[in-house]
Design a protein around this motif. Structure first.
Motif, PDB file in Angstrom:
ATOM      1  N   ASN A  40     -59.958 -24.469 -15.509  1.00  0.00           N
ATOM      2  CA  ASN A  40     -58.682 -25.241 -15.188  1.00  0.00           C
ATOM      3  C   ASN A  40     -57.914 -25.712 -16.614  1.00  0.00           C
ATOM      4  OD1 ASN A  40     -58.277 -25.331 -12.672  1.00  0.00           O
ATOM      5  ND2 ASN A  40     -59.481 -26.885 -11.982  1.00  0.00           N
ATOM      6  N   VAL A  41     -58.887 -26.008 -17.470  1.00  0.00           N
ATOM      7  CA  VAL A  41     -58.536 -26.380 -18.768  1.00  0.00           C
ATOM      8  C   VAL A  41     -57.727 -25.269 -19.631  1.00  0.00           C
ATOM      9  CG1 VAL A  41     -59.250 -26.767 -21.373  1.00  0.00           C
ATOM     10  CG2 VAL A  41     -60.262 -27.956 -19.232  1.00  0.00           C
ATOM     11  N   THR A  72     -62.507 -16.613 -25.018  1.00  0.00           N
ATOM     12  CA  THR A  72     -62.811 -17.909 -25.755  1.00  0.00           C
ATOM     13  C   THR A  72     -63.395 -18.798 -24.785  1.00  0.00           C
ATOM     14  OG1 THR A  72     -60.558 -18.466 -25.399  1.00  0.00           O
ATOM     15  CG2 THR A  72     -61.020 -17.695 -27.527  1.00  0.00           C
ATOM     16  N   ILE A  73     -63.134 -18.727 -23.490  1.00  0.00           N
ATOM     17  CA  ILE A  73     -63.549 -19.429 -22.207  1.00  0.00           C
ATOM     18  C   ILE A  73     -64.900 -18.745 -21.708  1.00  0.00           C
ATOM     19  CG2 ILE A  73     -63.200 -20.921 -20.346  1.00  0.00           C
ATOM     20  CD1 ILE A  73     -61.655 -22.139 -22.389  1.00  0.00           C
ATOM     21  N   ALA A  84     -68.916 -19.398 -22.160  1.00  0.00           N
ATOM     22  CA  ALA A  84     -69.514 -19.931 -21.174  1.00  0.00           C
ATOM     23  C   ALA A  84     -70.632 -18.962 -20.414  1.00  0.00           C
ATOM     24  CB  ALA A  84     -68.546 -20.364 -20.215  1.00  0.00           C
ATOM     25  N   LEU A  86     -52.009 -26.612 -11.256  1.00  0.00           N
ATOM     26  CA  LEU A  86     -53.443 -26.403 -10.646  1.00  0.00           C
ATOM     27  C   LEU A  86     -53.615 -26.054  -9.144  1.00  0.00           C
ATOM     28  CD1 LEU A  86     -55.566 -28.632 -12.856  1.00  0.00           C
ATOM     29  CD2 LEU A  86     -55.176 -26.166 -13.172  1.00  0.00           C
ATOM     30  N   ARG A  88     -58.344 -16.141 -22.690  1.00  0.00           N
ATOM     31  CA  ARG A  88     -59.297 -16.713 -21.882  1.00  0.00           C
ATOM     32  C   ARG A  88     -60.722 -16.228 -21.683  1.00  0.00           C
ATOM     33  NH1 ARG A  88     -57.682 -17.053 -15.780  1.00  0.00           N
ATOM     34  NH2 ARG A  88     -58.057 -14.789 -16.324  1.00  0.00           N
ATOM     35  N   GLU A 140     -63.720 -26.134 -13.645  1.00  0.00           N
ATOM     36  CA  GLU A 140     -62.953 -27.245 -14.842  1.00  0.00           C
ATOM     37  C   GLU A 140     -62.654 -26.547 -16.292  1.00  0.00           C
ATOM     38  OE1 GLU A 140     -65.866 -30.339 -14.616  1.00  0.00           O
ATOM     39  OE2 GLU A 140     -66.430 -30.005 -16.736  1.00  0.00           O
ATOM     40  N   TRP A 141     -63.496 -25.753 -16.727  1.00  0.00           N
ATOM     41  CA  TRP A 141     -63.157 -24.983 -17.918  1.00  0.00           C
ATOM     42  C   TRP A 141     -61.896 -24.231 -17.715  1.00  0.00           C
ATOM     43  CZ3 TRP A 141     -69.178 -24.064 -18.686  1.00  0.00           C
ATOM     44  CH2 TRP A 141     -69.693 -25.335 -19.308  1.00  0.00           C
ATOM     45  N   PRO A 177     -49.088 -24.023 -14.109  1.00  0.00           N
ATOM     46  CA  PRO A 177     -49.650 -24.851 -15.152  1.00  0.00           C
ATOM     47  C   PRO A 177     -48.580 -24.753 -16.426  1.00  0.00           C
ATOM     48  CG  PRO A 177     -51.438 -23.749 -14.421  1.00  0.00           C
ATOM     49  CD  PRO A 177     -50.060 -23.225 -13.787  1.00  0.00           C
ATOM     50  N   TRP A 190     -69.679 -25.835 -26.047  1.00  0.00           N
ATOM     51  CA  TRP A 190     -69.875 -25.062 -27.024  1.00  0.00           C
ATOM     52  C   TRP A 190     -69.086 -25.150 -28.379  1.00  0.00           C
ATOM     53  CZ3 TRP A 190     -68.215 -23.152 -22.483  1.00  0.00           C
ATOM     54  CH2 TRP A 190     -66.948 -22.465 -22.444  1.00  0.00           C
ATOM     55  N   ARG A 229     -56.127 -22.910 -17.938  1.00  0.00           N
ATOM     56  CA  ARG A 229     -54.954 -22.869 -16.998  1.00  0.00           C
ATOM     57  C   ARG A 229     -53.678 -23.661 -17.602  1.00  0.00           C
ATOM     58  NH1 ARG A 229     -55.784 -23.307 -10.853  1.00  0.00           N
ATOM     59  NH2 ARG A 229     -53.810 -22.596 -10.783  1.00  0.00           N
ATOM     60  N   THR A 230     -54.300 -25.081 -17.596  1.00  0.00           N
ATOM     61  CA  THR A 230     -53.138 -26.246 -18.014  1.00  0.00           C
ATOM     62  C   THR A 230     -52.781 -25.825 -19.532  1.00  0.00           C
ATOM     63  OG1 THR A 230     -55.065 -27.625 -18.729  1.00  0.00           O
ATOM     64  CG2 THR A 230     -54.315 -28.071 -16.675  1.00  0.00           C
ATOM     65  N   PHE A 289     -58.976 -34.945 -17.300  1.00  0.00           N
ATOM     66  CA  PHE A 289     -59.665 -34.708 -15.848  1.00  0.00           C
ATOM     67  C   PHE A 289     -60.650 -35.710 -16.041  1.00  0.00           C
ATOM     68  CE2 PHE A 289     -58.103 -30.520 -17.481  1.00  0.00           C
ATOM     69  CZ  PHE A 289     -57.739 -29.856 -16.571  1.00  0.00           C
TER      70      PHE A 289
END
Lengths: 280, 305
Positions: A183-184, A198-199, A203, B60, A195, A180-181, B78, B94, A186-187, B86
């Motif tokens: 996907n965030v 920062t993701i 994570a 997606l 990415r 889901e992160w 996207p 974080w 990606r959107t 979601f």
């Protein structure tokens, strides 16, 4: 909570006291035995031979006195075989740091790539599985033969032993970032480099730090053995040298310091791990 | 439809059978237009592919065939024009509340100054009623507050369309009601185009202008589009007292209970009656007092027996 901690502390002190007492009692010389050899002879050949070739096991008080002696002047150099414990520990820490940083520089980016590519993950897995269980000291002769420098060889041994936990944990952490992160990202049309930084990096950071903590522990275990083999400088060499001198007091002092330094290194990494851990 | 702001044109989704040989069709030949400024709900049973439709629109997931056109352009992947809320809020744990929203704002307008990004983020956090909680981490928020942050993050992008996948299904009834009120208010004030997936009939009736009814999968189709006959100014607490409420609700419930699984027979009956069902132009129905589905049919009688 506070009383629980206080109780645990009191128990720790009690256990330490009991251990020190038992130690002191255990090393008491047997008064009935008396001197094994003639005092004149003992004066001639030194204390070691005076007790029949056996060095008496030192008691805690002797070790503490020796520890104090070392800590009072840790950085002296009086020739190649007589250097302060601070200097010896410094050599060991510097070697561990060099090998460890090199391993991190290789393992973390490589782990990132492996974690992001299921193909590479599967392709490199057999190599990692074979290389990982090899005792790092087994690399030593090969390192000495190719590198031809004992100090660099021990850095290489540290490098090779600390690379695997970092590599495996980074790859695992990166591969198991929540969908889901991603996907965030990606959107939000986040570019790959942004990415990754920062993701994926934040994570996976707790998993990566866990790998780094395991690595520093292994590196500190291995450096002592490696320095015993290659000699010259370092806390491992110091222990071996004192064994040759039959100075058990120095050996126990060094053992204690090795434990303390290892604990500090581990706690430093644990602190870093806590700093990047996020509650979900 | 006068204005085809967003349209799904003949999209389908097939998965290869795991056992090998052939494909399973989740849905195919799906046509739907979403006029600008409307709130559309897709309702249907699990497995009808409604989430897949939303994911394709979000970029997606990819459709096996057909195209999605947004504002005159076929979509590819996207886009920041299509914001997603979601089901699981998907906040970055974080980052703080404002960090999460600012991350989205910075993604949309990379050239903005730090102050402008934070100012914009703060405005949308206040809009969802979270002013004062900007510096909290998601772990310290309740489920409803987390979903508010997700809504603020999506709205802050000022997207062409807001896509919501059962956004309130994980919340307790009280929180769900409050959030529905706020989402409705915000969407009406901003004229936001919205597509929402839900399986809560009351939620669909309260929020949507149009409710799309999907039959059961595999091979799901859009059976019809129900126009919400309730007045635009509706209150969640007494919407059920409006005379148009129960005809509407019964129509949808009847569909979910019986018609959604027996649509093939209905399709043949329509064919014989000379008013065939058309994939390209799903029927637009306005359930009212004279609605035939209110009469006791053998099917509904069997249900109540």
């Amino acid at each position: 909570m506070a009383t629980d901690r206080l109780r645990a502390l009191a128990l720790s002190v009690l256990i330490l006291a009991a251990f020190l007492l038992a130690w002191q009692w255990g090393v008491q010389p047997d008064p009935a035995a008396g001197p094994a050899v003639d005092p004149e002879y003992a004066k001639l050949v030194g204390a070691a031979a005076a007790t029949g070739g056996q060095t008496p096991m030192p008691g805690p008080l002797e070790v503490m006195a020796r520890l104090w002696h070392h800590l009072a002047d840790p950085f002296y150099v009086r020739g190649t075989n007589d250097m302060g414990l601070g200097i010896q520990l410094g050599y060991s820490i510097a070697r561990v740091a060099a090998g460890y940083v090199l391993a991190a520089v290789v393992a973390i980016p490589l782990g990132f790539v492996i974690g992001m590519s299921p193909l590479l993950y599967r392709a490199l897995d057999p190599f990692i599985q074979v290389l990982k269980p090899i005792s790092p000291l087994a690399w030593m002769p090969l390192a000495l033969y190719t590198i031809k420098d004992s100090s660099t060889s021990s850095i290489f041994v540290i490098f090779i032993c600390s690379i695997w936990p970092m590599l495996i944990n980074t790859a695992f952490g990166v591969a198991s970032v929540r969908k889901e992160w991603l996907n965030v990202a990606r959107t939000l049309e986040v570019k790959p480099l942004r990415r990754a930084l920062t993701i994926i990096l934040p994570a996976a950071a707790p998993t990566i730090l866990t790998g780094m903590r395991i690595s520093i522990g292994i590196a500190w275990l291995v450096i002592v053995a490696a320095e015993m083999l290659v000699g010259g400088t370092g806390i491992g060499y110091f222990v071996w040298n004192q064994w040759n001198n039959l100075s058990i007091t120095d050996i126990i002092t060094a053992i204690l310091l090795i434990g303390l330094v290892g604990m500090v290194l581990d706690q430093a990494l644990a602190w870093c791990a806590r700093a990047v851990t996020y509650p979900e | 439809m006068a204005e085809r702001y967003i349209s799904l044109e003949g999209i389908g989704r097939r998965y290869p059978n795991p056992a090998g040989g052939g494909h399973t069709t989740i849905f195919e030949d799906l046509w739907l237009t979403l006029p600008k400024g409307t709130f559309t709900c897709i309702i249907g049973h699990s497995g009808c592919g409604k989430t897949t439709v939303l994911n394709i629109l979000a970029g997606l997931d990819q459709s096996s065939e057909g195209v999605v056109v947004v504002d005159g352009t076929a979509i590819e992947g996207p886009s920041l024009d299509r914001a997603v809320i979601f089901q699981s809020h998907a906040l970055l744990p974080w980052k703080t509340v404002i960090g999460n929203v600012a991350y989205a704002v910075r993604s949309k307008w990379p050239s903005w100054s730090r102050a402008a990004v934070l100012e914009h983020a703060r405005r949308f956090i206040a809009l969802v009623g979270l002013a004062g909680a900007e510096d909290k981490k998601p772990a310290h928020l309740s489920g409803g507050m987390k979903q508010r942050v997700g809504i603020a993050r999506a709205l802050s992008l000022q997207p062409k369309i807001l896509l919501m996948d059962e956004p309130f299904s994980a919340l307790d009834a009280l929180t769900r009601g409050t959030l529905q009120d706020e989402v409705r208010k915000i969407c009406q004030e901003t004229g936001q185009t919205v597509l929402m997936i839900t399986h809560d009939v009351d939620e669909a009736i309260y929020l949507a202008d149009r409710i799309v009814l999907m039959t059961n999968g595999p091979g799901a189709v859009i059976a019809e589009v129900v126009e919400n006959t309730l007045p635009v100014t509706r209150d969640r607490l007494d919407v059920h007292r409006h005379p148009a409420y129960y005809p509407l609700r019964n129509h949808i419930i009847d569909f979910l209970v019986t018609r959604s699984k027996a649509f093939e027979a209905e399709r043949r009956a329509l064919e014989l009656a000379g008013t065939p069902w058309q994939a390209r132009q799903p029927r637009l129905v306005r359930p009212g007092f004279s609605d035939p589905t209110l009469a006791i049919t053998p099917a509904t009688a069997a249900m109540s027996a």
